[in-house]
Design an enzyme around this catalytic site. Structure first.
Site, mmCIF file in Angstrom:
data_model
loop_
_atom_site.group_PDB
_atom_site.id
_atom_site.type_symbol
_atom_site.label_atom_id
_atom_site.label_comp_id
_atom_site.label_asym_id
_atom_site.label_seq_id
_atom_site.Cartn_x
_atom_site.Cartn_y
_atom_site.Cartn_z
ATOM 1 N N TRP A 116 40.803 37.837 41.326
ATOM 2 C CA TRP A 116 40.751 38.223 39.911
ATOM 3 C C TRP A 116 41.356 37.107 39.046
ATOM 4 O O TRP A 116 40.892 36.842 37.940
ATOM 5 C CB TRP A 116 41.536 39.527 39.706
ATOM 6 C CG TRP A 116 41.610 39.967 38.260
ATOM 7 C CD1 TRP A 116 40.740 40.770 37.594
ATOM 8 C CD2 TRP A 116 42.623 39.627 37.302
ATOM 9 N NE1 TRP A 116 41.134 40.940 36.293
ATOM 10 C CE2 TRP A 116 42.283 40.250 36.084
ATOM 11 C CE3 TRP A 116 43.786 38.843 37.351
ATOM 12 C CZ2 TRP A 116 43.070 40.122 34.932
ATOM 13 C CZ3 TRP A 116 44.561 38.718 36.203
ATOM 14 C CH2 TRP A 116 44.198 39.363 35.017
ATOM 15 N N HIS A 117 42.399 36.438 39.604
ATOM 16 C CA HIS A 117 43.106 35.438 38.805
ATOM 17 C C HIS A 117 42.292 34.181 38.566
ATOM 18 O O HIS A 117 42.523 33.475 37.593
ATOM 19 C CB HIS A 117 44.441 35.071 39.457
ATOM 20 C CG HIS A 117 45.481 36.110 39.244
ATOM 21 N ND1 HIS A 117 45.626 37.190 40.074
ATOM 22 C CD2 HIS A 117 46.412 36.251 38.271
ATOM 23 C CE1 HIS A 117 46.613 37.945 39.618
ATOM 24 N NE2 HIS A 117 47.100 37.402 38.531
ATOM 25 N N GLY A 118 41.390 33.877 39.462
ATOM 26 C CA GLY A 118 40.633 32.658 39.224
ATOM 27 C C GLY A 118 39.700 32.323 40.355
ATOM 28 O O GLY A 118 39.869 32.778 41.487
#
Lengths: 288, 480
Positions: free
Chosen positions: B322-324
């Site tokens: 989700w973060h990257g």
């Protein structure tokens, strides 16, 4: 109405505290043993003045003092903005006209950080020139430092001045030895000089100002790590001499021992001594 | 437009007076318009994207709510998921998967004919997509009714304090506050300003002050010795905490002034004594989202040990992703998954040991906090390197290797000691405020006692003037 009083109270408290603590910090700056504090407090008299960025620290002062039997004073600072170096050198010459030689490390015009300029707001009360350079080059920071006196001390220069509050800053050298991994990687790294005519002309101001006072000025390119590629070096040296008329003493490749360096740009104490020896050999410094 | 910028000051200076002058629907229109303007300041081309997903989630929610046919309801939910995750997948992960596929094929000696696209990542897409998804899922689960008023729904999705970097405020927490006609309140203003000021301090005086030191460490770790890098890693842990929680504080404060109540997003996470506790204190809006919409539906811890471990790992891997779009983020999630699993195995043994040696509680807690913090820092190294792109694993491994070697582990070998001292000084202020907050509840205290408020506000302003860094103002979590 009561709310308004509280808001006015907050504003008043902020400014009273700001001015009081700002005044307290200024007192501390005056008493500090840091180089610029000493200079503006009248305790910076020397025979030789060194001007530069962190590479100016390569000119190992204690060794220079001992072999030449003369006093040295350094105005060097990490990534020193050239405009600040110039005005501080002029301040120094005005305050200590007996200085005989000035050694200027030439990468001052190539490896500097303009963001550092407002950091010298810490000394704006001591020098109209410092105040004026910040005002011209970074008006926003200058305005902020007028509004908030605390903001004048929101910088690394102030922190260093506090660190050297009670002790001399003569331990400010690179005394690490470059790591093996870094040595191996040197050919893969590089630096490219931009060769900026405006900055070259600005730096020549030091020579011109010193000349009016009868002071000798030497522009020196300090040593780089032997296998570290430096692009446009010859171009910079040639252009500098062409525009200013001053020759450049080039030590960029004079030290071949990798263990005389802290990193690619900075000699360590061993390299610093070797640089001073080269200056003696070339007659820039005299052994007395 | 970021909260710590002059354009935002102007924006807020216009937005708030008009907001309180208006009432009812005009106020909602104004909030929505201002929120879209706030978003368009970055890139107006992506405003239609928010509008599109807002409209369709509104419609999906309406159909799901009005239907009693399980199959139809499920189909609509799946369509909503496909749309939301499709946007997220395209804008955020398309190139990542293509590049990974190319790399894998090249590993087998093949040369695939696909190539990556030049895609711009819309700011905040991960946040508003998750927020929107939570609405349709909650309506599907009949946990909340549908929102009939499209204006309210659109304002809920786009409300500017939380639009680009969270917290991910769910419909059940915020949507139903939208109907209330909130009056201007001095209490809300003071409370909100207090939070904004504290968030601003965390951002400019801590996160941005230590950022240059951290950047140096990660850009060229080979230059430094182990102590320097260790300090860099610890500083990064505080940088990301202060950057992100500072933004959340400002978002919560701004919403408070408007009269909205946002849930907390951080609760002193580095004082956690276990990883499960850490994830109830760090980015709470995301971790609770993942818990409620992923971990529990997967079975949570109800199906035995192996399933629990598997569910922990899947949740953390996806949390990382989700973060990257970088394998280093996935690895960061993987590490946290491993931590959670190992914790489940080790904790009973540790408890027995503590009982056996009669370890004092403060020592037990202290050791636990230290271990959790140290392991979190190791994971942060990969996370930070992940933000740098291609060489992320190489850089992260290099840093950890140098730290583990113990080479030059002394104060003398560190560079920029002044940045280090300043860093520890501002982190010290943070810790003092957070520790004493448990007892004094500063925000409540300032609301009750105006004299305390004046002193605290002035103190915060002095600290910001003395320690604030104003040259950079981007927030780390904007990239997610």
């Amino acid at each position: 109405m009561k709310k308004l009083y509280w808001i006015l109270g907050l504003i008043a408290l902020y400014f009273i505290g700001d001015r009081l603590v700002g005044y307290f910090f200024q007192q501390q700056i005056e008493k500090s043993q840091f180089r610029y504090s000493r200079m503006y407090a009248g305790n910076g008299e020397a025979d030789i003045l060194i001007v530069g960025n962190s590479r100016g620290l390569n000119f190992y002062q204690p060794y220079m003092d001992s072999v030449t039997n003369q006093n040295t004073f350094s105005l060097c600072y990490y990534s020193m903005p050239p405009e600040m170096a110039i005005v501080m050198t002029k301040d120094y010459i005005d305050q200590y006209p007996k200085v005989k030689k000035i050694l200027v490390e030439l990468t001052l015009i190539e490896m500097s950080d303009d963001k550092l300029l407002p950091g010298f707001a810490t000394y704006m009360n001591f020098s109209p020139r410092v105040d004026s350079v910040i005002k011209v080059k970074d008006k926003q920071s200058w305005n902020a430092s007028q509004l908030s006196h605390l903001f004048r001390y929101n910088n690394e220069v102030f922190q260093r001045a506090m660190y050297y509050r009670n002790k001399l800053d003569d331990d400010w050298y690179f005394d690490r030895t470059i790591t093996e991994a870094f040595i191996q990687d040197a050919p893969n790294r590089s630096v490219t000089f931009k060769v900026n005519d405006t900055l070259i002309r600005q730096l020549a101001e030091i020579g011109a100002y010193a000349k009016t006072k009868g002071i000798e000025v030497y522009y020196i390119m300090g040593p780089f790590f032997p296998t570290y590629p430096v692009h446009n070096l010859d171009k910079l040296l040639a252009r500098f001499t062409e525009l200013t008329g001053y020759p450049v003493i080039n030590y960029s490749r004079s030290i071949q021992d990798p263990y005389s360096f802290t990193d690619y740009l900075h000699a360590n104490l061993k390299g610093g001594r070797a640089t001073v020896d080269l200056m003696i050999k070339d007659g820039i410094l005299n052994v007395q | 437009m970021v909260f710590n910028s002059i354009p935002f000051l102007v924006f807020a200076g216009i937005f708030f007076p008009v907001y309180f002058l208006l009432k009812g629907r005009p106020r909602l229109y104004w909030s929505l318009l201002a929120s879209y303007f706030f978003y368009a300041w970055w890139d107006w081309r992506f405003v239609p994207l928010i509008l599109f997903s807002t409209y369709f989630d509104y419609e999906f929610g309406r159909i799901i709510h009005n239907s009693n046919e399980p199959k139809r309801r499920k189909t609509m939910l799946i369509l909503s998921m496909i749309m939301n995750l499709g946007f997220l997948g395209f804008f955020k992960y398309f190139n990542f998967f293509i590049d990974s596929y190319i790399a894998m094929m090249q590993g087998f000696g093949l040369q695939p004919s696909v190539s990556s696209l030049n895609i711009i990542l819309p700011v905040g897409i991960s946040f508003y997509t998750f927020q929107s998804m939570s609405y349709t899922i909650d309506v599907y689960r009949r946990e909340i009714p549908m929102e009939k008023d499209f204006l309210k729904f659109a304002t809920f999705i786009a409300l500017f304090p939380q639009l680009v970097a969270g917290p991910i405020v769910r419909a059940k927490d915020l949507l139903f506050q939208m109907g209330e006609d909130k009056k201007f309140s001095w209490t809300n203003l003071n409370s909100g300003l207090g939070r904004i000021l504290w968030g601003f301090f965390k951002k400019v005086a801590i996160a941005d002050s230590i950022a240059p030191f951290v950047d140096q460490c990660f850009q060229d770790p080979m230059r430094f010795g182990s102590m320097h890098l260790l300090i860099g890693v610890v500083f990064y842990a505080f940088q990301i905490y202060c950057d992100f929680s500072g933004y959340s504080d400002m978002a919560i404060g701004l919403a408070r002034i408007m009269g909205y109540h946002f849930p907390e997003n951080f609760k002193t996470p580095y004082f956690s004594k276990s990883f499960s506790e850490f994830w109830t204190r760090w980015h709470i809006s995301l971790s609770s989202w993942l818990r409620d919409y992923l971990y529990i539906p997967l079975g949570g811890n109800r199906k035995g040990k192996v399933h629990t471990y598997k569910n922990n790992m899947i949740t953390m891997l996806l949390g990382g992703l989700w973060h990257g779009a970088n394998w280093a983020f996935v690895f960061w999630g993987f590490l946290h998954g491993v931590y959670l699993i190992v914790q489940r195995i080790v904790t009973p043994v540790w408890r027995k040991f503590v009982a056996l040696v009669r370890l004092p509680k403060f020592l037990d807690d202290g050791i636990a906090m230290l271990v959790v913090f140290a392991l979190t820092c190791i994971a942060w190294v990969y996370f930070r390197a992940g933000s740098m792109g291609l060489d992320s694993f190489h850089i992260a491994n290099q840093i950890l290797k140098i730290i583990a070697s113990g080479e030059d582990f002394n104060w003398h070998s560190t560079f920029n000691k002044y940045q280090i001292i300043k860093g520890f000084l501002v982190i010290g202020v943070l810790l003092i405020v957070e520790v004493t907050n448990v007892r004094f509840q500063w925000n409540h205290l300032q609301l009750q006692k105006p004299a305390v408020r004046v002193i605290l506000f002035a103190g915060a302003l002095w600290l910001i003037a003395l320690f604030g860094t104003f040259s950079s103002n981007a927030f780390i979590y904007f990239q997610f």
